[in-house]
Design a protein around this motif. Structure first.
Motif, PDB file in Angstrom:
ATOM      1  N   GLU A 271     -13.998 -19.513   4.128  1.00  0.00           N
ATOM      2  CA  GLU A 271     -14.207 -18.339   4.960  1.00  0.00           C
ATOM      3  C   GLU A 271     -13.480 -18.509   6.296  1.00  0.00           C
ATOM      4  OE1 GLU A 271     -15.850 -15.558   4.046  1.00  0.00           O
ATOM      5  OE2 GLU A 271     -16.084 -16.469   2.048  1.00  0.00           O
ATOM      6  N   ARG A 272     -13.219 -17.373   6.961  1.00  0.00           N
ATOM      7  CA  ARG A 272     -12.593 -17.406   8.285  1.00  0.00           C
ATOM      8  C   ARG A 272     -13.417 -18.313   9.211  1.00  0.00           C
ATOM      9  NH1 ARG A 272      -9.256 -14.355  11.675  1.00  0.00           N
ATOM     10  NH2 ARG A 272      -9.982 -14.119  13.833  1.00  0.00           N
ATOM     11  N   GLN A 273     -12.731 -19.248   9.908  1.00  0.00           N
ATOM     12  CA  GLN A 273     -13.447 -20.193  10.756  1.00  0.00           C
ATOM     13  C   GLN A 273     -12.538 -20.769  11.832  1.00  0.00           C
ATOM     14  OE1 GLN A 273     -14.083 -24.191   8.538  1.00  0.00           O
ATOM     15  NE2 GLN A 273     -14.030 -22.633   6.920  1.00  0.00           N
ATOM     16  N   SER A 274     -13.162 -21.480  12.773  1.00  0.00           N
ATOM     17  CA  SER A 274     -12.432 -22.048  13.912  1.00  0.00           C
ATOM     18  C   SER A 274     -11.805 -23.386  13.556  1.00  0.00           C
ATOM     19  CB  SER A 274     -13.381 -22.238  15.103  1.00  0.00           C
ATOM     20  OG  SER A 274     -13.915 -21.016  15.527  1.00  0.00           O
ATOM     21  N   PHE A 275     -10.563 -23.563  13.969  1.00  0.00           N
ATOM     22  CA  PHE A 275      -9.881 -24.850  13.944  1.00  0.00           C
ATOM     23  C   PHE A 275      -9.655 -25.226  15.419  1.00  0.00           C
ATOM     24  CE2 PHE A 275      -9.538 -23.765   9.658  1.00  0.00           C
ATOM     25  CZ  PHE A 275      -8.921 -24.753   8.905  1.00  0.00           C
ATOM     26  N   LYS A 321       1.702 -35.131   2.005  1.00  0.00           N
ATOM     27  CA  LYS A 321       0.472 -34.349   2.125  1.00  0.00           C
ATOM     28  C   LYS A 321      -0.736 -35.050   1.508  1.00  0.00           C
ATOM     29  CE  LYS A 321       1.612 -31.381  -1.868  1.00  0.00           C
ATOM     30  NZ  LYS A 321       1.870 -29.983  -2.271  1.00  0.00           N
ATOM     31  N   ALA A 322      -1.886 -34.705   2.075  1.00  0.00           N
ATOM     32  CA  ALA A 322      -3.167 -35.209   1.572  1.00  0.00           C
ATOM     33  C   ALA A 322      -4.171 -34.060   1.633  1.00  0.00           C
ATOM     34  CB  ALA A 322      -3.651 -36.381   2.420  1.00  0.00           C
ATOM     35  N   ALA A 323      -4.999 -33.949   0.593  1.00  0.00           N
ATOM     36  CA  ALA A 323      -5.960 -32.851   0.503  1.00  0.00           C
ATOM     37  C   ALA A 323      -7.357 -33.334   0.885  1.00  0.00           C
ATOM     38  CB  ALA A 323      -5.961 -32.281  -0.910  1.00  0.00           C
ATOM     39  N   PHE A 324      -8.088 -32.486   1.610  1.00  0.00           N
ATOM     40  CA  PHE A 324      -9.455 -32.796   2.032  1.00  0.00           C
ATOM     41  C   PHE A 324     -10.361 -31.597   1.768  1.00  0.00           C
ATOM     42  CE2 PHE A 324      -6.644 -35.239   4.838  1.00  0.00           C
ATOM     43  CZ  PHE A 324      -7.122 -36.524   4.649  1.00  0.00           C
ATOM     44  N   ARG A 325     -11.601 -31.886   1.383  1.00  0.00           N
ATOM     45  CA  ARG A 325     -12.624 -30.847   1.255  1.00  0.00           C
ATOM     46  C   ARG A 325     -13.692 -31.095   2.314  1.00  0.00           C
ATOM     47  NH1 ARG A 325     -14.762 -29.846  -4.671  1.00  0.00           N
ATOM     48  NH2 ARG A 325     -15.620 -28.048  -3.546  1.00  0.00           N
ATOM     49  N   ILE A 326     -13.890 -30.130   3.165  1.00  0.00           N
ATOM     50  CA  ILE A 326     -14.840 -30.241   4.260  1.00  0.00           C
ATOM     51  C   ILE A 326     -16.099 -29.454   3.899  1.00  0.00           C
ATOM     52  CG2 ILE A 326     -15.183 -29.954   6.743  1.00  0.00           C
ATOM     53  CD1 ILE A 326     -12.742 -31.668   6.017  1.00  0.00           C
ATOM     54  N   LYS A 327     -17.267 -30.070   4.123  1.00  0.00           N
ATOM     55  CA  LYS A 327     -18.515 -29.335   3.908  1.00  0.00           C
ATOM     56  C   LYS A 327     -19.664 -30.090   4.571  1.00  0.00           C
ATOM     57  CE  LYS A 327     -19.467 -31.374  -0.652  1.00  0.00           C
ATOM     58  NZ  LYS A 327     -19.834 -31.094  -2.055  1.00  0.00           N
ATOM     59  N   ASP A 328     -20.701 -29.338   4.905  1.00  0.00           N
ATOM     60  CA  ASP A 328     -22.009 -29.881   5.337  1.00  0.00           C
ATOM     61  C   ASP A 328     -22.088 -30.395   6.768  1.00  0.00           C
ATOM     62  OD1 ASP A 328     -22.908 -29.283   2.788  1.00  0.00           O
ATOM     63  OD2 ASP A 328     -22.547 -31.321   2.047  1.00  0.00           O
ATOM     64  N   GLU A 346     -18.339 -25.702   7.824  1.00  0.00           N
ATOM     65  CA  GLU A 346     -18.350 -24.687   6.768  1.00  0.00           C
ATOM     66  C   GLU A 346     -17.401 -25.150   5.656  1.00  0.00           C
ATOM     67  OE1 GLU A 346     -17.989 -20.513   8.182  1.00  0.00           O
ATOM     68  OE2 GLU A 346     -17.837 -21.448  10.172  1.00  0.00           O
ATOM     69  N   PRO A 347     -17.706 -24.805   4.402  1.00  0.00           N
ATOM     70  CA  PRO A 347     -16.838 -25.253   3.310  1.00  0.00           C
ATOM     71  C   PRO A 347     -15.379 -24.855   3.548  1.00  0.00           C
ATOM     72  CG  PRO A 347     -18.860 -24.311   2.441  1.00  0.00           C
ATOM     73  CD  PRO A 347     -18.866 -24.037   3.917  1.00  0.00           C
ATOM     74  N   ALA A 348     -14.478 -25.807   3.369  1.00  0.00           N
ATOM     75  CA  ALA A 348     -13.054 -25.559   3.575  1.00  0.00           C
ATOM     76  C   ALA A 348     -12.241 -26.558   2.776  1.00  0.00           C
ATOM     77  CB  ALA A 348     -12.694 -25.653   5.055  1.00  0.00           C
ATOM     78  N   SER A 349     -11.179 -26.073   2.165  1.00  0.00           N
ATOM     79  CA  SER A 349     -10.196 -26.943   1.515  1.00  0.00           C
ATOM     80  C   SER A 349      -8.936 -26.929   2.376  1.00  0.00           C
ATOM     81  CB  SER A 349      -9.877 -26.439   0.102  1.00  0.00           C
ATOM     82  OG  SER A 349     -11.015 -26.529  -0.725  1.00  0.00           O
TER      83      SER A 349
END
Length: 367
Positions: A271-275, A321-328, A346-349
């Motif tokens: 979802e739309r979120q702050s970086f 490149k490296a992939a990360f999943r952010i949550k919780d 917030e959930p983010a890939s």
């Protein structure tokens, strides 16, 4: 030709590499009966302690000498680059000595930062490496912030024993030692010829009293810091020298941020979120659509996307490149030696592109 030895620190004299022990300009050889390297010369005549880089193997050999000696250890880290400046094997190298963890350059963090929370974060991060620290301090050696409290802690913990200062290169160790000596003695030229370094390669022995000393150890080089892949000019751009201003980008998925031409963050899904970006204020950040990111980088690297600049691109490593999943939980995406981006949890890939040899990591949010 007979090998010359520095009469100050015992390092073999060499004229090839100013960053290594024993360096002396070739033009200075033979000008004096006293043969001392550049580092010892600066110490003796200008009251300066300079970092000298050594290989990882040399560093570990030197530091392991501390293991069987009495004393306490000051582990200095760059608070702006904790991941790039923390030596994870410190406990194995120095044994069971009390360790004071000191976060330098606290003046770079936003003034709104809760410093007690940062101290707790540092203590917790050290514990994750298996290191139980005796105390934690936040300082600015450059500005003299926090030095009184640290000095009190050192005096209490050392109980008349020696003090060993350990840290990676670029962490501000020389500035810290000079500030500590100045603060404890009240004079600028505390390091004089009477405090000339001993004969152990890589250590500078600074007497604290008649029976104990403060030992400056050589800085270890962390090759995963981005500083090793940019020019001196670019290093000034990416290294903050004043309070960081957080830059906030509200991103939709399928958008990209370029950190100059040094790194790229793709928001793949969420979802739309702050970086929230914490980088040197002098470093430009550009936003674009993910679908345009590859072509923008190919067309604008070295031009709009700088540093590095056009003439340096040939020697700059490719982005990996490296992939990360952010949550919780609130999470930092860290690029060693450059800075970090904070996500709310917030959930983010996210896919992070960094120079080959400078791997991105994630951690529990610092701020």
């Amino acid at each position: 030709m007979e090998e010359l030895i520095c009469q100050g620190c015992g390092a073999p004299i060499q004229t090839e590499d100013a960053s290594l022990p024993g360096y002396i300009p070739a033009s200075a050889l033979g000008k004096s009966d006293e043969v001392i390297c550049k580092r010892c010369f600066r110490l003796k005549h200008y009251n300066e302690v300079q970092d000298v880089a050594v290989t990882d193997d040399d560093f570990f050999t030197l530091i392991s000498e501390i293991n069987n000696k009495d004393g306490i250890v000051i582990k200095l880290v760059d608070i702006f680059d904790f991941n790039g400046s923390f030596i994870s094997s410190i406990k194995r190298l120095v044994g069971d000595k009390p360790i004071i963890l000191v976060g330098n350059k606290v003046d770079l963090l936003p003034k709104s930062t809760n410093q007690e929370r940062v101290k707790q974060w540092l203590r917790g991060a050290a514990k994750e490496y298996g290191i139980q620290v005796a105390d934690v301090h936040l300082i600015s050696a450059k500005r003299g912030i926090g030095m009184s409290e640290l000095e009190d802690s050192i005096q209490e913990l050392r109980d008349g024993q020696d003090v060993y200062v350990v840290g990676s290169t670029n962490v501000g160790k020389s500035t810290f030692i000079n500030a500590l000596i100045k603060h404890s003695t009240g004079i600028n030229d505390a390091i004089t010829t009477s405090y000339f370094p001993g004969t152990t390669l890589g250590f500078i022995d600074i007497p604290l009293d008649d029976t104990s000393s403060l030992y400056d150890t050589p800085g270890i080089v962390n090759r995963q810091q981005i500083a090793h892949y940019v020019t001196d000019k670019d290093l000034k751009t990416i290294t903050p020298n004043k309070e960081i201003k957080a830059r906030i980008f509200q991103l939709n998925d399928k958008q990209t941020l370029f950190i100059g031409g040094l790194a790229r963050i793709d928001f793949e899904k969420g979802e739309r979120q702050s970086f929230v970006c914490y980088f040197s204020n002098a470093l430009d950040i550009h936003r674009t659509k993910l679908e345009n990111a590859d072509s923008l980088y190919d067309r604008q690297k070295g031009e709009l996307l700088t540093p590095p600049y056009q003439e340096q691109l040939e020697h700059f490593p490719p982005l990996k490149k490296a992939a990360f999943r952010i949550k919780d939980q609130k999470t930092d995406i860290v690029i060693p030696g450059l800075g970090w981006i904070t996500l709310s949890g917030e959930p983010a890939s996210v896919t992070v592109h960094t120079p080959e040899g400078v791997p991105a990591t994630i951690r529990r949010s610092l701020i």
